[in-house]
Design an enzyme around this catalytic site. Sequence first.
Site, short mmCIF file in Angstrom:
data_model
loop_
_atom_site.label_atom_id
_atom_site.label_comp_id
_atom_site.label_asym_id
_atom_site.label_seq_id
_atom_site.Cartn_x
_atom_site.Cartn_y
_atom_site.Cartn_z
N SER A 32 -19.83 -35.01 30.22
CA SER A 32 -18.78 -34.30 30.94
C SER A 32 -17.42 -34.94 30.71
O SER A 32 -17.32 -36.15 30.48
CB SER A 32 -19.08 -34.34 32.45
OG SER A 32 -17.98 -33.91 33.22
N LYS A 71 -22.50 -40.21 34.29
CA LYS A 71 -22.47 -39.80 32.88
C LYS A 71 -22.09 -40.97 31.97
O LYS A 71 -22.65 -41.12 30.88
CB LYS A 71 -21.49 -38.64 32.69
CG LYS A 71 -21.87 -37.36 33.44
CD LYS A 71 -23.17 -36.75 32.91
CE LYS A 71 -23.44 -35.40 33.53
NZ LYS A 71 -24.69 -34.77 33.04
N TYR A 104 -20.20 -38.69 40.09
CA TYR A 104 -20.77 -37.83 39.05
C TYR A 104 -20.34 -38.31 37.67
O TYR A 104 -21.16 -38.50 36.77
CB TYR A 104 -20.35 -36.38 39.28
CG TYR A 104 -20.64 -35.47 38.12
CD1 TYR A 104 -21.96 -35.21 37.74
CD2 TYR A 104 -19.61 -34.87 37.39
CE1 TYR A 104 -22.23 -34.37 36.67
CE2 TYR A 104 -19.88 -34.03 36.32
CZ TYR A 104 -21.19 -33.79 35.96
OH TYR A 104 -21.46 -32.97 34.90
#
Length: 327
Positions: free
Chosen positions: A119, A147, A143
């Site tokens: 992402s 990643k 989040y």
Amino acid sequence: MSGTVLVTGGAGYIGSHTVRKLVRNDYQVAVFDNLSKGHRWAVPQDVPLIVGDIADTAHVAMTIRQFHVTSIIHFAAFSLVGESMIEPRAYYTNNVIGTLHLLDAMRATGVDRIVFSSSAAVYGEPASVPIGEDSALVPTNVYGRTKVVIEGILHDYMVAYGLRSVSLRYFNAAGADPNGGIGEDHDPETHLIPLVLQAAAGRRSSVTVFGNDYPTADGTCVRDYVHVNDLADAHVLALESLERQTEAMYNLGNGEGFSVRQIIETAQRIVGHDIPILEAGRRAGDPAVLIAGNRRACRELGWTPQLADLDAIVRTAWNWEQHRPIR
């Protein structure tokens, strides 16, 4: 490439579009999804759907052996930024530890190729735009941090175990398959284009614009929207690239930004009427402009976005919104 491609999270938004693209390119495909976020109806009827969790190493390994899997495209993850800040343990457990279990199953069965759904959240608030792959990784939310951790794990597994991987850092996925049947269907929905179109369809009372005083042409945030079918193309190209390379990461975006007001104005023109808007203050942590530097993906993967025009993105999303089945 012989063997089956196992798509984890293949019943989700980007995963289901990638499954369709793989099938159209004559790949053998199987989907592994726990259906916590994905939808059974999003998986083609002739594609095997194995309902299970990537943290169940034995189940994944059994699936790999049953379907003669030779490579994996890994989408399965929690992906709500706000939720990640409230429930960090759930995000680290599901995203990071779940991926470790998936990699355990791969090592146990001799599968050594994976395309990872990363992402643009890995970059946080960039120092400059467009954002290149060599920009600093300073995520501003849990989040994004999950990643970054997984990308690091993949590198370490390449060094230690010979794992081949491509990490794809995409920007704002949008649109729907022009052929119909699948599209964006999140609960809750947090993405701008479906929120705008749901307001247009009367499924919600209005759409909120967060901040009108950014240093942009019209005062609203600018983002890089990339069509979901173009993302699917990139995953297939990334998979094929593992024949000739062992490790890479690529930004996936159009290399062009559109403001919140541009999205709303385009949607109003396409639907043929005004869309109710609420003005609100800025949200904490929302950068003014995020635009991808996509030259590396174009050059090394041979990737060229085919649906880069904002009209095409919004029209396919509106077609999905109008014909979305009631389930």
